[in-house]
Design a protein around this motif. Sequence first.
Motif, PDB file in Angstrom:
ATOM      1  N   PHE A 188      11.983 -61.601   9.786  1.00 49.83           N
ATOM      2  CA  PHE A 188      11.298 -62.749   9.176  1.00 49.83           C
ATOM      3  C   PHE A 188      11.888 -64.075   9.619  1.00 49.83           C
ATOM      4  CE2 PHE A 188      14.254 -61.210   5.824  1.00 49.83           C
ATOM      5  CZ  PHE A 188      15.030 -62.336   5.625  1.00 49.83           C
ATOM      6  N   LEU A 243       9.880 -64.163   1.078  1.00 48.57           N
ATOM      7  CA  LEU A 243      10.991 -64.989   1.559  1.00 48.57           C
ATOM      8  C   LEU A 243      10.666 -65.577   2.933  1.00 48.57           C
ATOM      9  CD1 LEU A 243      13.902 -66.012   1.265  1.00 48.57           C
ATOM     10  CD2 LEU A 243      14.686 -63.847   2.208  1.00 48.57           C
ATOM     11  N   GLY A 244      10.006 -64.799   3.776  1.00 48.21           N
ATOM     12  CA  GLY A 244       9.660 -65.304   5.099  1.00 48.21           C
ATOM     13  C   GLY A 244       8.375 -66.116   5.099  1.00 48.21           C
ATOM     14  N   SER A 303       8.795 -69.484   2.258  1.00 51.28           N
ATOM     15  CA  SER A 303      10.216 -69.675   1.984  1.00 51.28           C
ATOM     16  C   SER A 303      10.482 -70.874   1.072  1.00 51.28           C
ATOM     17  CB  SER A 303      11.003 -69.813   3.280  1.00 51.28           C
ATOM     18  OG  SER A 303      10.495 -70.872   4.043  1.00 51.28           O
ATOM     19  N   THR A 319      12.426 -70.382  -2.392  1.00 49.71           N
ATOM     20  CA  THR A 319      13.728 -70.987  -2.647  1.00 49.71           C
ATOM     21  C   THR A 319      13.688 -71.945  -3.833  1.00 49.71           C
ATOM     22  OG1 THR A 319      14.014 -70.995  -0.268  1.00 49.71           O
ATOM     23  CG2 THR A 319      15.633 -72.221  -1.527  1.00 49.71           C
TER      24      THR A 319
END
Lengths: 434, 316
Positions: free
Chosen positions: A101, A390-391, A394, A398
């Motif tokens: 990712f 997450l990829g 993102s 976060t």
Amino acid sequence: MRYRVRREGRVALAFALMLVTATAACGSDDSAAGSSDELTYWSMWQEKEPQAQVIAQAIEAFEQDTGITVNVEWQGRDNITKLLAALRGGDVPDLIDQQYFTISNAIVGNDQFTPLGDVYDMEIPGEDLTVADALTDKYDMFTTADDGERFLVPYEVIGYTVWYDATALPDVAANPPATWDDFTALLADAKAAGRSGIALDADIAGYAEYWTSTALVRALGPGGFNELVSDEEAAGWDTPEVREALTAIEQLAAGAHFIPGYDSSKFPAVQTQWAQGDADFLYMGSWAPTETGEFAAPEFEYRSFNFPTLGSDDSLPASVIGFAIPGPADGADAASEFIAYFLNKDRLSPISTDAANLTPRADIDVPPQLADVNELLQSKSLSKITDGVLGDHSDFDTKIFQPLNLELMTGRVSVDEFIEQIAAQQRDYWENQG
Amino acid sequence: MALAFRNGTDTRRHDGAGGMSAFERARRRLYLPFVIPALLLHLAFVIGPTVAALWISFHRWDGVSPMEWTGLDNYTALLKDSTFRTALVNTLVILVVAGLAIFVISFALTMVVREMRWKSFVRSVLFFPHIVSAIVLSIVWGFIFQHNGAVNTILDRLFGTEPIPWLNADNLFIMILVGTVWLSTGLYVTIIMAGVDRIPPYFYDDALLAGASAVQRLRYVTLPLSWDVISVAAIYWTISSLKIFEFIYAFGGTTNDLPPPGVWNSALFVYGESFGGRSPSYLFGYASASAILMLVLFAFLVVGLRRMMRRDPIEF
């Protein structure tokens, strides 16, 4: 793991470098750069890491066998960040490696990668099979862009499982929990015996996220969590399936199943405590034994099971680390040759035997402590760790999901508050994206 | 005792060339060769990137693809971004709260240390945290204050207290503030003490004879006579507080991970939206917009502070 030195003003410096290198590139003649008898490789490993030593051995043999010089730079995990700056300047490496990712995020969406379909068709030197033959198509989900182009050739596989010490917990080894109810019964046993159920270094928000994202994937199926956060209306959060998954996570905090101090310690304190027997379970990637091994008692027996089910899904959350070739690379041919060369069984095997990690080749023996993960990799369908959120998202992950998730996992918000806040913040987030 | 108020406007010479001495003319001629190299470097590495950041801030840009013009969208999005607002508030809290603490402690230490026997040794000890890398200190700080760390162990041994969650979400930013004060105080003690050391001792002798208390000596002697140093130190703190990065990054984060967004300051925000984290966001336009906003805000703050702290210089 090491702390990397970050310098204040780094962003300003990066902009300065971009400006200067871009200016320089405009006036320079690129024709002399690169040739097929050498390649530049920016590795994600530091020189002393076991993986670096395995790759270094292969590079030495490759140089002798082919006459191609490999200019390797052991850059560490910053290599892709540096690549991004280099892509503006024109002096890009020919070969890079990272988790799928990280690479996808940096060079796939903006079409800065070299399609690797030809590499998959290449014959592996010394073997009578192609790269594609050596790799199972299970990993295609990590190596293929949305349009079907290959951007990555994996050489290491990570499976995420719940770890425990079989010596201390023989009953779990004999009968690993399959469902969430089985699992919470084990947590209750641990609590009754005065032990902590779960070790978690919650200062790594990504580690805490593994729990909730996998619970959501279990409830919604692979892709379900990703779809949930992709929705600009954030409509899917208030559903019984999502509530069930979030409640399961909320109950871990409410039931005091986490090791004391999990929310106020510095990594790797808690995983070390786990290796020393202070907690029963640790949900972690297959690097867990290598990272905690030096702290574990000699009789510690690393075993693990798949994250328990909360519905019908029992996929194994996974990820891969692999090679990619940046689009503008001059030495793409030489880099392709090296990738195929490294995938040879004998040369890839030390990733298992010396670096104690899993490889994407099913015919390579696995380290004994990773036998359970490997068995799951072979037998289960795979899902992306964090469901790919997450990829793919993102910034959202976060800034919005991870902080709220930590609040849920430390008992600061209830499921209702979590749903209300994440739905509102998700709508704002997507509105801001224009 | 000689005290003279110098008129600030007198310090600049407006003589025409005719009134200049040969030395003065030669000095003027040397001015450009000395300034140009520094100016060029400044243009290339500070002004250039700042202008570039301003330009980038009007675009959506992932660092590689062609920039997409979005006008003021990044700025309007920032104002609605709760993480940015938190980072802004954190930056200002570091500036004001940590700043006040640093100056109060620095003055107190200066007053104590200037009358000590081992003055230079103590000054070196106080300066020590500033020499060591903020990253090293933040790691040590983290291990000392974590759940099973030294502080909780000592408290347990002495008083049998339950471990205090120094590093949990509620306390992390406070610990960052305390750490920042600890890291920076030595430097400001040194700067302020250098200013105080210049004050001739007879002012203090005189004040003592007049029966002035310690506080009165501070108010009527130390503060006015070291005011120029204090104002420079205050501006220096304002600028450097904006750039605080390593301590928060290493104290709140880990190898690949950013600290929780709740403790980000503006520098962390810029990094978090561009290169930072396990899976970077690569939002260079957005990050640039936040950097530009902070630059403007702090430029105003510095100008305001300079006006506020302006006094007629005192010569002694």
